[in-house]
Scaffold this motif. Structure first.
Motif, PDB file in Angstrom:
ATOM      1  N   GLU A 195     -10.159  -5.163   7.892  1.00 44.33           N
ATOM      2  CA  GLU A 195      -9.411  -5.270   6.355  1.00 44.33           C
ATOM      3  C   GLU A 195      -8.921  -3.958   6.249  1.00 44.33           C
ATOM      4  N   LEU A 196      -9.724  -2.888   6.160  1.00 45.37           N
ATOM      5  CA  LEU A 196      -9.100  -1.621   5.761  1.00 45.37           C
ATOM      6  C   LEU A 196      -7.724  -1.218   6.731  1.00 45.37           C
ATOM      7  N   THR A 197      -8.038  -1.404   7.763  1.00 48.11           N
ATOM      8  CA  THR A 197      -6.744  -1.167   8.812  1.00 48.11           C
ATOM      9  C   THR A 197      -5.628  -1.852   8.461  1.00 48.11           C
ATOM     10  N   LYS A 199      -4.819  -2.880   5.603  1.00 53.20           N
ATOM     11  CA  LYS A 199      -4.324  -2.635   4.473  1.00 53.20           C
ATOM     12  C   LYS A 199      -3.400  -1.319   4.381  1.00 53.20           C
ATOM     13  N   ARG A 200      -3.922  -0.490   5.538  1.00 54.67           N
ATOM     14  CA  ARG A 200      -3.250   0.751   5.746  1.00 54.67           C
ATOM     15  C   ARG A 200      -2.024   0.692   6.428  1.00 54.67           C
ATOM     16  N   ASN A 224      -6.385   3.561  14.262  1.00 56.49           N
ATOM     17  CA  ASN A 224      -6.579   4.667  13.239  1.00 56.49           C
ATOM     18  C   ASN A 224      -5.888   6.101  13.667  1.00 56.49           C
TER      19      ASN A 224
END
Length: 350
Positions: A195-197, A199-200, A224
């Motif tokens: 999820e964080l990736t 979003k990034r 990343n």
């Protein structure tokens, strides 16, 4: 809209590197007089292509389709990859009317048209299809969308950025960003990244850049790590957003209307003469002038010419006794003319 390909259409497509032949990306894949179907409005950004069929749709740079485009109202972003066999679920019949039969909305289907005329002496009063089934919005492919072979889509859905549609999937609703869907009906199998990736990725909007600016960032590294390197280039302004040229469909339609002027091959006689030919032409002109000059002299020395000149002078000076003088001048002219003839004949015998 249907348009016929001509020289101007091909040149316009080649100018923007769209709809090119594979593997030679510098040549339009359509030939003169082929018919292609294009939207009335919209654009294709440079370096986008559809490798099969004669239908086009709005498409961003670095997107391609190996499938025939089934609908002109598709709006596709950048970096999309479409495999063979893309198709759409066909339009449905109305379900909340007295019947699902097309006699309700189709005035031209012959079995209903003829039967109605036979029965009530006129065509059945139909209800337009658009009033029964509202038109669907465009189907949206955002950016970096990957659609595998033989996918079947419901018109009007949105395939969000980074999603993947598996082979033979039947997709009936929007697909979230970076989701991988498959099955019948399609369901989310997994996401490409955490999820964080995701979003990034969405915040970075990497698709707004030219892929060549990512050169030497190792794609085998963790995603990343790749984003770190890419963000560093953006922050340091080593790279900047890509602003591609857009091939406008409105302009393409206008190019289709331009007339081709057919020029005949230049004949040998209209070619520029050589220096030797130019000299000969000048000599011929000089000779003609000399001949015309001699003819003019003969005319001027002719008795009739001289008498005519004397009469004109007499007419201009009539109030000064011009006509009386004319009688004496005629006698003088005749004597001089006769003397000239005798002199000429005498020289001829010497």
């Amino acid at each position: 809209m249907k348009i016929k390909v001509n020289k101007f259409v091909r040149e316009y497509l080649e100018e923007f590197n769209v709809l090119m032949s594979y593997p030679n990306g510098k040549v339009c894949r359509y030939k003169d007089d082929e018919i292609i179907n294009v939207p009335d409005t919209g654009f294709m950004e440079e370096y986008s292509t559809i490798n099969k069929g004669n239908n086009a749709c709005q498409m961003g740079s670095f997107s391609y389709s190996n499938a025939i485009i089934p609908r002109l109202d598709i709006k596709m972003g950048r970096y999309c990859s479409i495999a063979n066999g893309l198709s759409f679920i066909a339009g449905k019949h109305p379900l909340d009317t007295i019947s699902t039969s097309s006699f309700i909305y189709d005035p031209n289907f012959y079995i209903f048209k003829d039967a109605s005329i036979e029965r009530i002496k006129k065509s059945y009063t139909h209800t337009p299809y658009g009033m029964l089934i509202p038109p669907l919005p465009p189907t949206i492919f955002e950016n970096d969308v990957y659609v595998c072979t033989n996918a079947l889509l419901k018109p009007g859905i949105t395939l969000h950025t980074g999603c993947v549609v598996a082979q033979n999937a039947i997709v009936t609703k929007d697909v979230p960003p970076y989701a991988i869907v498959g099955g019948s009906p399609a369901r989310i199998l997994k996401y490409r990244f955490d999820e964080l990736t995701i979003k990034r990725l969405l915040e970075l909007k990497w698709w707004e850049y030219h892929f060549a600016d990512f050169d030497n960032i190792d794609p085998k590294k963790d995603i990343n790590y790749y984003l770190d390197e890419l963000e560093d280039r953006i922050i340091k302004r080593i790279i900047k957003p890509f602003d591609p040229k857009k091939m406008q469909f409105e302009e393409l339609i206008q190019r289709n209307k331009q007339q081709i002027l057919i020029t005949k091959p230049t004949s040998q006689s209209s070619l520029q003469p050589t220096p030797q030919e130019q000299i000969k032409l000048l000599q011929d002109k000089i000779n003609n002038l000399e001949i015309n000059y001699q003819k003019a002299l003969k005319t001027k020395n002719h008795l009739s010419y001289k008498l005519g000149e004397a009469l004109i002078r007499a007419n201009k000076n009539w109030y000064k006794g011009g006509y009386v003088k004319f009688i004496f001048e005629v006698i003088k002219i005749k004597k001089e003319h006769k003397a000239n003839i005798n002199n000429t004949q005498g020289k001829a015998y010497q």
